[in-house]
Design an enzyme around this catalytic site. Structure first.
Site, PDB file in Angstrom:
ATOM      1  N   ILE A  99       2.927   1.882  -3.654  1.00 35.36           N
ATOM      2  CA  ILE A  99       2.253   2.093  -4.936  1.00 35.36           C
ATOM      3  C   ILE A  99       1.696   3.518  -5.016  1.00 35.36           C
ATOM      4  O   ILE A  99       0.851   3.900  -4.211  1.00 35.36           O
ATOM      5  CB  ILE A  99       1.106   1.083  -5.114  1.00 35.36           C
ATOM      6  CG1 ILE A  99       1.661  -0.341  -5.103  1.00 35.36           C
ATOM      7  CG2 ILE A  99       0.351   1.364  -6.399  1.00 35.36           C
ATOM      8  CD1 ILE A  99       0.608  -1.410  -5.096  1.00 35.36           C
ATOM      9  N   ASP A 123       3.475  29.295 -42.845  1.00 33.93           N
ATOM     10  CA  ASP A 123       3.066  30.053 -44.016  1.00 33.93           C
ATOM     11  C   ASP A 123       2.987  31.530 -43.647  1.00 33.93           C
ATOM     12  O   ASP A 123       2.696  31.881 -42.502  1.00 33.93           O
ATOM     13  CB  ASP A 123       1.695  29.585 -44.507  1.00 33.93           C
ATOM     14  CG  ASP A 123       1.738  28.180 -45.073  1.00 33.93           C
ATOM     15  OD1 ASP A 123       2.722  27.857 -45.760  1.00 33.93           O
ATOM     16  OD2 ASP A 123       0.795  27.418 -44.837  1.00 33.93           O
ATOM     17  N   VAL A 156       0.841  -1.203   0.000  1.00 33.03           N
ATOM     18  CA  VAL A 156       0.000   0.000   0.000  1.00 33.03           C
ATOM     19  C   VAL A 156       0.871   1.246   0.000  1.00 33.03           C
ATOM     20  O   VAL A 156       0.582   2.241  -0.673  1.00 33.03           O
ATOM     21  CB  VAL A 156      -0.946  -0.017   1.216  1.00 33.03           C
ATOM     22  CG1 VAL A 156      -1.647   1.318   1.366  1.00 33.03           C
ATOM     23  CG2 VAL A 156      -1.958  -1.135   1.074  1.00 33.03           C
ATOM     24  N   ALA A 157       1.967   1.204   0.769  1.00 34.47           N
ATOM     25  CA  ALA A 157       2.825   2.384   0.879  1.00 34.47           C
ATOM     26  C   ALA A 157       3.589   2.656  -0.405  1.00 34.47           C
ATOM     27  O   ALA A 157       3.836   3.819  -0.775  1.00 34.47           O
ATOM     28  CB  ALA A 157       3.813   2.198   2.033  1.00 34.47           C
ATOM     29  N   ASN A 161      -2.387   7.631   1.647  1.00 33.28           N
ATOM     30  CA  ASN A 161      -2.290   7.722   0.191  1.00 33.28           C
ATOM     31  C   ASN A 161      -3.334   8.654  -0.405  1.00 33.28           C
ATOM     32  O   ASN A 161      -3.095   9.326  -1.413  1.00 33.28           O
ATOM     33  CB  ASN A 161      -2.431   6.325  -0.432  1.00 33.28           C
ATOM     34  CG  ASN A 161      -1.113   5.590  -0.445  1.00 33.28           C
ATOM     35  OD1 ASN A 161      -0.094   6.122  -0.004  1.00 33.28           O
ATOM     36  ND2 ASN A 161      -1.122   4.355  -0.910  1.00 33.28           N
ATOM     37  N   ASP A 199      -0.549  20.451 -48.944  1.00 32.74           N
ATOM     38  CA  ASP A 199       0.189  20.539 -47.684  1.00 32.74           C
ATOM     39  C   ASP A 199       0.070  19.265 -46.850  1.00 32.74           C
ATOM     40  O   ASP A 199       0.827  19.065 -45.904  1.00 32.74           O
ATOM     41  CB  ASP A 199      -0.325  21.715 -46.835  1.00 32.74           C
ATOM     42  CG  ASP A 199      -0.009  23.060 -47.461  1.00 32.74           C
ATOM     43  OD1 ASP A 199       0.997  23.142 -48.176  1.00 32.74           O
ATOM     44  OD2 ASP A 199      -0.764  24.013 -47.237  1.00 32.74           O
TER      45      ASP A 199
END
Length: 924
Positions: free
Chosen positions: A306, A350, A303-304, A766, A676
């Site tokens: 990711i 152009d 968990v930490a 998180n 073009d």
């Protein structure tokens, strides 16, 4: 009742087309191809000269529906939501939730599931908005068609065309519906999308072989040459293309290289996490730890480690950037263009319509030793003719009639006043300027054409640099009028029109006209030469039969002023390390004058007498014909020094792009014409013009500029740099947050001090450290000085060596102060220690988001302190922390407790210490 009634059931899809009244307007295109044009007009109850009225259009639009090939696939919210959970990162978390549930940790399993759900919801909202925005871009950049209604010409969305509409079809456009040609001039089409054959198909309004269907054009086919007036017979699903069920163009949201890189990074982090968890699990078992406790540790580490916010951050950054570009006038057709924009090193642009206004105004007329000035601006036919500062009275202007009659008749544009009391031009702006100066002299196009109706035409071709029309007088004789580049028109002439009539064009007079041409061009004017020839009763079959032994009538010079903001945009390009190359079909003297005014050229000769006809000695200017004589290496070398390409044909743009790319440059190329398209496809960023661009040019492009304005391209480049910089900063922060969490948990395992945070607390962390601060970082606007940096390398990675050093240093510092905070309350209950750790690392990481933001800016730049997005996301992060530590229901779930004022003070001091320390070390 028309015969078309009998064909309705056989040719129309009753399930998709509304039921028609007793007198339908429907006629199959196959049947229309066999009928005379006049009969087709009658059957569809239209008017070939004036078109439909507004009321008839509204009625038929309601009856037949929009001119669309069925609804395209809409964004599927359910599928999009499910896709949020199909990734390596989320899969690992789901496994962790299942393991927790199997072990009887129902609350922990529920917490992980809720965290995954919240992350999925945030990702869904962000990506849904992005895809809806992309779908909106397709609608905004959709095709428009020139249609005649109520006797006036309008440009309307192709979806609003109805059966019976009269269309004006021009070179480079896609046919918007199945049509019966009413008139056609040198018309050839590309029907390969229907037939599979790439050879041109020539069309005519006159009936021919019944098997060839030369009198009709089908929806989606491309006009290669010529022009036509046509009557719409079928729209939408009733067209040939609609019956085949094909869609011509479609913008699809594809994963960009950056998104692929982030997904790859996520997989690498997941693999790293699995390896570390397995190693620590085995180490714990060797130390005699219980298996379940080590499972808890592994889940906590997973968990930490990711960074759940990676996909969301990238999607939001791209969506926000494209929306900002839309507001600036740049429509992104391919998301990958957003990333490439920041790498742009060369912009090939152009001149006409991009750098200049493309609103021509005739200012000078030269004929028979006389030089006149014309006043007035734009297409309003009001102004005076003057010579030597004296006004030429109306009764004294008869000598202008031959020249201006040629200018008005050898002309395909249309000038008319609309209901807004403003004059509008339909067609080429250069030809519009000729119609305007004709009206100023009292020469009107309609009456002139009635007196000398057009019988034949040879359209303008770049290889010839001129256009010729054939007209028949009331007496039956034929007259040819030619207009084009002065040097090419003069080469066709043996005589000139003098005050004494037709005189021999001797060498001194020829050189005088050529010198006047250079004089006008050196003032930045576009110059045209005009000539005429009395053909008598002889009919001509080829342009060469008419374009010889002509009488030169004179020169017309017209100005096209630079657009507002172009000069400043070019200066900004120079500061940003971006080279601007101007491409134009104009002669070198005109190109040099405009380029000097816009500071594209560092210096240029201003004296007309000093301007040679060949610029081979000027490294900054290259003429198209000279470029064609060089080999690939010579072209590459020449382009490395030049800033202006004059007399360049669109076909040469492809080789120009390839030469620049072979030199390692990232090239943006502008274009609007059919020729073009190859260069737009080849370039790293193909930029099509939204107003003047043909359908094919827009299809080949990566980006469409809605206002045809050069500064918009520069703004888009700036936004490309901003987006990439924001994503880089956000990813660096997310990796810092993940590393800090991993080091904190890993240190506790190694030193056997017990888990400093539970898996549920890490999940809550998180939500604070991965989502909201990351979103705040990618929502940043352009920082000062971003356009003073050199372009990013094509292969430059998202994060460099310096960034990775900073990530490791910052993660280690945050982890260290978090461990110190935990040690400062050692002896308290486990819940109290974990609450302190949660508060410390949360506040420290929130401050790190600000620190990363500051690290990308000069030391004296404090503008980031006014970032509303950062303040909002910081407040949300603090709010979530307070909910976790003070709200009783959440305290029960997360196993946190109230902290004392002293503990809060210590927490803030530890976090501030980490912020100050990393800020001091950010230059190392």
């Amino acid at each position: 009742m028309p015969n078309g009634v009998a064909e309705k059931g056989a040719s129309m899809n009753e399930t998709s087309v509304p039921v028609l009244p007793d007198k339908p307007f429907f006629l199959s295109i196959d049947r229309a191809s066999l009928l005379p044009a006049k009969e087709v007009v009658e059957r569809l109850e239209s008017d070939a000269s004036r078109g439909l009225t507004a009321e008839e259009v509204a009625s038929r639009l309601a009856r037949f529906g929009p001119n669309e090939l069925g609804k395209k696939a809409q964004v599927n919210p359910v599928r999009l939501f499910i896709n949020q959970f199909i990734s390596t990162v989320v899969g690992l978390l789901i496994v962790a939730a299942i393991v927790s549930e199997c072990a009887g940790e129902h609350l922990q399993a529920a917490g992980i599931a809720i965290a995954v759900l919240i992350n999925g919801i945030v990702g869904f909202i962000t990506e849904y908005k992005a895809q809806v925005s992309l779908a909106a871009l397709e609608k905004l950049s959709g095709p428009v068609s020139r249609v005649r209604r109520g006797g006036q010409d309008f440009e309307v969305p192709a979806s609003e065309i109805v059966p019976g509409d009269v269309l004006i079809l021009e070179e480079g456009a896609r046919v918007p519906a199945d049509v019966r040609l009413l008139s056609a001039a040198s018309l050839s089409l590309d029907e390969s999308m229907l037939s599979g054959e790439s050879i041109p198909v020539y069309k005519s309004s006159e009936l021919g072989d019944e098997t060839e269907q030369v009198t009709v054009a089908y929806q989606g086919t491309l006009i290669l040459k010529g022009r036509a007036k046509a009557l719409v017979v079928a729209t939408g699903s009733n067209t040939k293309l609609g019956q085949l069920g094909h869609s011509l163009t479609e913008i699809r949201a594809k994963a960009t290289p950056l998104q692929d890189d982030l997904e790859k990074l996520g997989k690498q982090l997941s693999l790293f996490t699995v390896v570390v968890c397995a190693a620590l699990f085995g180490l714990g078992l060797l130390h005699g730890e219980k298996p379940w406790e080590m499972v808890q540790v592994s889940i906590a580490l997973a968990v930490a480690a990711i960074p759940e916010g990676l996909p969301v951050v990238a999607t939001l950054a791209l969506a926000t950037g494209t929306n900002r570009m839309v507001k600036l006038g740049a429509l992104i057709r391919k998301l990958s263009a957003v990333e490439t924009l920041g790498c742009t090193e060369v912009i090939c642009t152009d001149k006409t319509g991009t750098l200049t206004q493309n609103q021509m105004t005739v200012t000078d007329i030269v004929l028979d030793g006389r030089h006149l000035n014309v006043s007035g601006l734009g297409y309003t036919p009001e102004g005076e003719f003057s010579e030597n500062n004296c006004v030429v009275l109306k009764e004294e202007r008869s000598f202008l009639k031959p020249l201006l009659t040629a200018a008005v008749l050898c002309n395909d544009a249309k000038l008319e006043m609309h209901e807004d009391a403003q004059w509008h031009i339909h067609g080429d702006p250069t030809e519009g300027a000729l119609l305007t100066v004709g009206l100023k002299a009292g020469i009107e196009q309609k009456s002139s054409r009635e007196e000398l109706p057009r019988q034949k035409e040879f359209p303008f071709e770049l290889s010839r640099k001129r256009m010729t029309t054939i007209h028949q007088s009331q007496g039956g004789d034929f007259l040819a009028y030619t207009k084009g580049a002065p040097e090419t028109v003069l080469a066709l002439c043996m005589n000139y029109l003098s005050s004494n009539g037709v005189s021999e064009l001797d060498q001194p007079r020829r050189e005088w006209f050529l010198s006047k041409n250079i004089e006008l061009a050196s003032k930045g004017l576009r110059v045209l030469g005009l000539a005429a020839r009395d053909l008598g009763t002889r009919k001509v079959a080829a342009h060469a039969d008419a374009e010889s032994d002509m009488t030169f009538l004179g020169l017309i010079g017209m100005s096209d002023r630079p657009k507002e903001g172009v000069l400043e945009a070019i200066e900004e390009c120079k500061r940003a390390g971006i080279k601007v190359i101007m491409l134009t079909g104009d002669q070198p003297a005109t190109a040099v004058s405009i380029a000097s005014d816009l500071n594209i050229l560092p210096s240029a000769p201003r004296d007309a007498d000093a301007l040679p006809l060949s610029f081979t000695s000027n490294n900054d200017v290259v003429i198209g014909r000279d470029l064609e004589k060089m080999d690939a290496e010579q072209v590459k070398e020449r382009l490395s020094h030049c800033s202006v390409l004059a007399r360049v044909q669109p076909e040469a743009k492809l080789s120009i792009v390839q030469a620049l790319q072979s030199a390692g440059k990232v090239v943006a190329m502008t274009g609007d014409g059919i020729n073009d398209a190859p260069a737009l496809q080849q370039s790293d960023i193909g930029v099509a013009m939204g107003r003047s661009g043909t359908s094919l040019a827009r299809e080949a492009s990566d980006m469409v500029i809605t206002d045809d304005n050069f500064p918009t391209i520069v703004h888009a480049v700036e936004q490309g740099r901003v987006i990439y910089s924001n994503i880089s900063c956000a990813v660096a922060y997310l990796l810092t947050a993940s590393l800090a969490s991993v080091l904190t948990v890993a240190a506790a395992v190694v030193f056997d001090t017990g888990l400093p945070l539970s898996p549920l607390q890490l999940l809550w962390l998180n939500l604070i450290m991965h989502i909201f601060p990351g979103l705040g970082l990618v929502l940043q606007k352009a920082r000062p000085g971003i356009m003073r940096e050199a372009p990013r390398g094509r292969k430059q990675s998202l994060l460099g060596r310096k960034e990775y050093i900073q990530i490791f240093m910052r993660g280690a510092v945050v982890s260290l102060v978090t461990i110190l905070a935990a040690e400062s309350v050692r002896g308290q209950s486990l819940e109290y220690v974990r609450s302190v750790v949660l508060a410390t690392i949360s506040v420290a990481l929130l401050l790190q988001s600000w620190s990363w933001l500051a690290a990308r800016r000069p030391a004296d730049d404090w503008s980031y302190l006014s970032s509303g997005a950062m303040y909002l996301n910081t407040v949300m992060g603090i709010g979530l922390l307070l909910v976790a530590t003070l709200f009783p229901p959440m305290q029960a779930i997360l196993e946190t407790v109230n902290l004392t004022a002293q503990a809060w003070s210590a927490t803030i001091l530890f976090a501030l210490f980490s912020f100050l320390l990393t800020s001091l070390m950010q230059d190392y």
